[in-house]
Scaffold this motif. Structure first.
Motif, PDB file in Angstrom:
ATOM      1  N   ALA A 381     -40.256 -34.711  65.376  1.00  0.00           N
ATOM      2  CA  ALA A 381     -39.161 -34.243  64.516  1.00  0.00           C
ATOM      3  C   ALA A 381     -37.980 -35.199  64.573  1.00  0.00           C
ATOM      4  CB  ALA A 381     -38.701 -32.832  64.954  1.00  0.00           C
ATOM      5  N   GLY A 382     -37.892 -35.994  65.624  1.00  0.00           N
ATOM      6  CA  GLY A 382     -36.802 -36.929  65.750  1.00  0.00           C
ATOM      7  C   GLY A 382     -36.830 -38.029  64.704  1.00  0.00           C
ATOM      8  N   THR A 383     -37.962 -38.165  64.003  1.00  0.00           N
ATOM      9  CA  THR A 383     -38.081 -39.218  62.987  1.00  0.00           C
ATOM     10  C   THR A 383     -37.618 -38.741  61.630  1.00  0.00           C
ATOM     11  OG1 THR A 383     -40.366 -38.579  62.474  1.00  0.00           O
ATOM     12  CG2 THR A 383     -40.050 -40.250  64.192  1.00  0.00           C
ATOM     13  N   LEU A 384     -37.186 -37.426  61.554  1.00  0.00           N
ATOM     14  CA  LEU A 384     -36.798 -36.856  60.260  1.00  0.00           C
ATOM     15  C   LEU A 384     -35.294 -36.852  60.131  1.00  0.00           C
ATOM     16  CD1 LEU A 384     -39.249 -33.798  60.139  1.00  0.00           C
ATOM     17  CD2 LEU A 384     -39.483 -36.031  58.997  1.00  0.00           C
ATOM     18  N   GLU A 385     -34.890 -36.755  58.919  1.00  0.00           N
ATOM     19  CA  GLU A 385     -33.475 -36.614  58.591  1.00  0.00           C
ATOM     20  C   GLU A 385     -33.312 -35.438  57.657  1.00  0.00           C
ATOM     21  OE1 GLU A 385     -32.062 -40.197  56.974  1.00  0.00           O
ATOM     22  OE2 GLU A 385     -32.362 -41.388  58.817  1.00  0.00           O
ATOM     23  N   GLN A 386     -32.122 -34.882  57.613  1.00  0.00           N
ATOM     24  CA  GLN A 386     -31.838 -33.764  56.735  1.00  0.00           C
ATOM     25  C   GLN A 386     -32.068 -34.193  55.284  1.00  0.00           C
ATOM     26  OE1 GLN A 386     -27.838 -32.222  57.147  1.00  0.00           O
ATOM     27  NE2 GLN A 386     -28.259 -30.339  56.001  1.00  0.00           N
ATOM     28  N   GLY A 387     -32.783 -33.337  54.567  1.00  0.00           N
ATOM     29  CA  GLY A 387     -33.071 -33.620  53.142  1.00  0.00           C
ATOM     30  C   GLY A 387     -34.416 -34.253  52.908  1.00  0.00           C
ATOM     31  N   ASP A 388     -35.146 -34.669  54.004  1.00  0.00           N
ATOM     32  CA  ASP A 388     -36.490 -35.255  53.815  1.00  0.00           C
ATOM     33  C   ASP A 388     -37.424 -34.194  53.255  1.00  0.00           C
ATOM     34  OD1 ASP A 388     -35.691 -37.674  54.706  1.00  0.00           O
ATOM     35  OD2 ASP A 388     -36.567 -37.475  56.727  1.00  0.00           O
ATOM     36  N   VAL A 407     -33.596 -28.941  64.845  1.00  0.00           N
ATOM     37  CA  VAL A 407     -33.204 -28.124  65.988  1.00  0.00           C
ATOM     38  C   VAL A 407     -33.868 -28.700  67.233  1.00  0.00           C
ATOM     39  CG1 VAL A 407     -33.199 -25.818  66.990  1.00  0.00           C
ATOM     40  CG2 VAL A 407     -33.028 -26.107  64.503  1.00  0.00           C
ATOM     41  N   PRO A 408     -33.096 -29.092  68.242  1.00  0.00           N
ATOM     42  CA  PRO A 408     -33.713 -29.634  69.452  1.00  0.00           C
ATOM     43  C   PRO A 408     -34.355 -28.499  70.275  1.00  0.00           C
ATOM     44  CG  PRO A 408     -31.320 -29.532  69.686  1.00  0.00           C
ATOM     45  CD  PRO A 408     -31.603 -29.139  68.277  1.00  0.00           C
ATOM     46  N   ASP A 409     -35.461 -28.832  70.958  1.00  0.00           N
ATOM     47  CA  ASP A 409     -36.154 -27.878  71.837  1.00  0.00           C
ATOM     48  C   ASP A 409     -35.592 -28.072  73.235  1.00  0.00           C
ATOM     49  OD1 ASP A 409     -37.844 -26.335  73.277  1.00  0.00           O
ATOM     50  OD2 ASP A 409     -39.703 -27.192  72.509  1.00  0.00           O
ATOM     51  N   ASP A 410     -34.763 -27.094  73.606  1.00  0.00           N
ATOM     52  CA  ASP A 410     -34.059 -27.257  74.871  1.00  0.00           C
ATOM     53  C   ASP A 410     -35.015 -27.335  76.050  1.00  0.00           C
ATOM     54  OD1 ASP A 410     -31.695 -27.243  73.526  1.00  0.00           O
ATOM     55  OD2 ASP A 410     -31.363 -25.058  73.785  1.00  0.00           O
ATOM     56  N   GLU A 411     -36.083 -26.628  75.982  1.00  0.00           N
ATOM     57  CA  GLU A 411     -36.972 -26.606  77.128  1.00  0.00           C
ATOM     58  C   GLU A 411     -37.775 -27.907  77.254  1.00  0.00           C
ATOM     59  OE1 GLU A 411     -39.447 -23.231  76.988  1.00  0.00           O
ATOM     60  OE2 GLU A 411     -37.796 -21.781  77.118  1.00  0.00           O
ATOM     61  N   GLN A 412     -38.227 -28.464  76.138  1.00  0.00           N
ATOM     62  CA  GLN A 412     -39.070 -29.663  76.178  1.00  0.00           C
ATOM     63  C   GLN A 412     -38.261 -30.929  75.982  1.00  0.00           C
ATOM     64  OE1 GLN A 412     -42.302 -29.635  76.842  1.00  0.00           O
ATOM     65  NE2 GLN A 412     -42.346 -27.376  76.974  1.00  0.00           N
ATOM     66  N   GLY A 413     -36.983 -30.796  75.612  1.00  0.00           N
ATOM     67  CA  GLY A 413     -36.182 -31.984  75.325  1.00  0.00           C
ATOM     68  C   GLY A 413     -36.580 -32.603  74.013  1.00  0.00           C
ATOM     69  N   GLN A 414     -37.203 -31.765  73.091  1.00  0.00           N
ATOM     70  CA  GLN A 414     -37.637 -32.266  71.783  1.00  0.00           C
ATOM     71  C   GLN A 414     -36.868 -31.544  70.709  1.00  0.00           C
ATOM     72  OE1 GLN A 414     -41.835 -31.713  71.715  1.00  0.00           O
ATOM     73  NE2 GLN A 414     -42.236 -33.428  73.114  1.00  0.00           N
ATOM     74  N   PHE A 415     -37.188 -31.770  69.437  1.00  0.00           N
ATOM     75  CA  PHE A 415     -36.475 -31.188  68.301  1.00  0.00           C
ATOM     76  C   PHE A 415     -37.341 -30.162  67.619  1.00  0.00           C
ATOM     77  CE2 PHE A 415     -34.628 -35.328  68.974  1.00  0.00           C
ATOM     78  CZ  PHE A 415     -33.280 -35.130  68.836  1.00  0.00           C
ATOM     79  N   LEU A 416     -36.694 -29.118  67.035  1.00  0.00           N
ATOM     80  CA  LEU A 416     -37.356 -28.147  66.179  1.00  0.00           C
ATOM     81  C   LEU A 416     -36.773 -28.281  64.796  1.00  0.00           C
ATOM     82  CD1 LEU A 416     -37.368 -24.944  68.485  1.00  0.00           C
ATOM     83  CD2 LEU A 416     -39.261 -26.526  68.001  1.00  0.00           C
ATOM     84  N   LEU A 417     -37.581 -28.049  63.821  1.00  0.00           N
ATOM     85  CA  LEU A 417     -37.136 -28.172  62.440  1.00  0.00           C
ATOM     86  C   LEU A 417     -36.515 -26.861  61.991  1.00  0.00           C
ATOM     87  CD1 LEU A 417     -40.137 -30.033  60.830  1.00  0.00           C
ATOM     88  CD2 LEU A 417     -37.961 -30.980  61.623  1.00  0.00           C
ATOM     89  N   GLY A 418     -35.449 -26.964  61.241  1.00  0.00           N
ATOM     90  CA  GLY A 418     -34.872 -25.810  60.578  1.00  0.00           C
ATOM     91  C   GLY A 418     -35.215 -25.905  59.120  1.00  0.00           C
ATOM     92  N   LEU A 419     -36.015 -25.004  58.632  1.00  0.00           N
ATOM     93  CA  LEU A 419     -36.551 -25.079  57.268  1.00  0.00           C
ATOM     94  C   LEU A 419     -35.779 -24.129  56.374  1.00  0.00           C
ATOM     95  CD1 LEU A 419     -40.371 -25.094  58.103  1.00  0.00           C
ATOM     96  CD2 LEU A 419     -38.832 -27.024  57.836  1.00  0.00           C
TER      97      LEU A 419
END
Length: 419
Positions: A381-388, A407-419
């Motif tokens: 998800a870190g490779t995406l930008e808003q509006g893609d 949306v970052p994943d606090d537990e994994q240190g990754q991102f979650l998408l807000g759709l």
């Protein structure tokens, strides 16, 4: 030292020796006189133990001493005193006695005449060219269909030839090229007839000849013209000139010589009756041989029929047929088992493949996201930008979405998408 006696100065003061005079005469005779023919009566005849012949020729006025070496042959007669002969040779000098003599190379009876001498010369010439060689002789065809004949159309020869041919073998084709066989120009006419019949090309064999007659009547067949025409013919030639005692140059050059025209016809074709009898004889021999062979084979077959192995042939065939049926059943059963095994393997591998399929994973709640602009899979998800823009594939169906927020994943240190 050699002395040239012909150029020696006759006015020289010194006297000649007997040897010099004798040798000068010898040289003059041998160089100035060509070979000559001399006719005369044999006055004396001596045949030495060495084989050399010494004799004297004379006429009413003179005598001529002669010598004939043993290497020179005398054909057709035996010379003796009182016989008139014609001798051919070279003049020379026997130095020891100082007498001139004729060194004879050929000797013929005077009655033979110049025609015979010329004939012998022609024979020698043609023989030297190889026209009489056996290597030139061709074998006559065994069963000719067309017989060519060169002879007079009104002479006895053609009647004899036709009579013999009709008697020996019916159905033959005879082609006559008539020609004058004696008299002035007859040699050219016979030669032309031979050439034309040869060019005709359909004659399998050619008979050239005439009936009997005086020696001068046969002269055409002793000419170079006729001899060369026969030699040049591509069609095999049978010569048939005169009677059995007559012999011409045409006989020497022909492929086969027949003593008479009737004999020539007999040589040209086989006797149909003899051929028929020979065929019948061969047929009888063939039948007899076949009978013998059949009897031998009959004995062999009877012997084989008594053997146990031959009696069991039918039984062996039946047993083998049963064996074939059993083998067929075994092959079919093996094919069925192999088919069932392969089908089970297929089902097992298909199930395993399905478990590994992405569609199976999505059936458990997962989805696959791809960029709308290039179809690239989104793994982070870190490779995406808003509006893609994204296309999300679910287990059932798909949806196009726009990224509203990441949306970052606090537990994994990754991102979650807000759709």
């Amino acid at each position: 030292m050699t002395t040239d006696y012909l150029t020696t100065d006759p006015l020289a003061d010194r006297p000649y020796t007997v040897t010099e005079v004798t040798q000068a005469v010898k040289q003059t005779l041998e160089m100035e006189f060509p070979p000559v023919w001399v006719v005369g009566e044999i006055a004396s005849w001596t045949e030495h133990a060495s084989g050399h012949r010494y004799f004297t020729l004379k006429d009413p006025h003179c005598q001529l001493r002669c010598v004939m070496w043993r290497s020179q042959q005398i054909k057709g007669f035996k010379p003796e005193a009182g016989m008139e002969v014609v001798a051919r040779g070279r003049l020379t000098v026997y130095e020891r006695s100082g007498q001139y003599q004729l060194s004879v190379q050929r000797l013929v009876q005077s009655g033979v005449g110049q025609d015979q001498i010329a004939l012998e010369e022609l024979k020698k010439k043609l023989q030297k060219e190889g026209l009489f060689d056996d290597s030139r002789k061709r074998v006559l065809p065994e069963y000719p269909r067309t017989i060519g004949v060169v002879t007079s159309k009104s002479g006895a020869a053609i009647r004899d030839i036709l009579s013999v041919l009709r008697r020996r073998f019916t159905g033959l084709r005879v082609v006559l090229r008539p020609a004058s066989v004696q008299g002035a120009g007859s040699d050219r006419e016979v030669a032309l007839a031979i050439a034309e019949l040869d060019r005709f090309g359909h004659a399998d064999v050619m008979i050239v000849g005439r009936g009997g007659g005086a020696k001068e009547d046969l002269a055409a067949f002793n000419t170079e013209t006729v001899v060369r025409a026969i030699a040049e013919s591509e069609t095999p030639v049978i010569s048939a000139v005169g009677h059995e005692i007559d012999f011409t140059l045409a006989d020497l050059v022909a492929d086969v010589r027949a003593p008479t025209p009737s004999s020539a016809a007999e040589l040209a074709v086989c006797d149909a009756a003899e051929l028929r009898n020979r065929v019948i004889g061969l047929g009888d021999r063939l039948v007899e041989s076949m009978d013998d062979l059949l009897r031998e084979n009959e004995v062999l077959v009877e012997s084989c029929r008594e053997r146990y192995g031959l009696r069991r042939v039918e039984d062996l065939v039946t047993q083998n047929a049963q064996t074939v049926d059993e083998l067929e059943r075994a092959v079919l059963e093996g094919m069925r088992r192999a088919y069932d095994d392969r089908r089970q393997d297929y089902r097992r591998l298909t199930a395993k493949l399905a478990s590994l399929s992405p569609l199976s994973t999505m059936g458990r709640g997962y989805s696959i996201s791809q960029r709308l602009d290039n179809g690239e899979l989104v793994l982070d998800a870190g490779t995406l930008e808003q509006g893609d823009g994204l296309r999300v594939r679910f287990s059932e169906g798909q949806a196009d979405v726009i990224v509203d927020r990441i949306v970052p994943d606090d537990e994994q240190g990754q991102f979650l998408l807000g759709l």
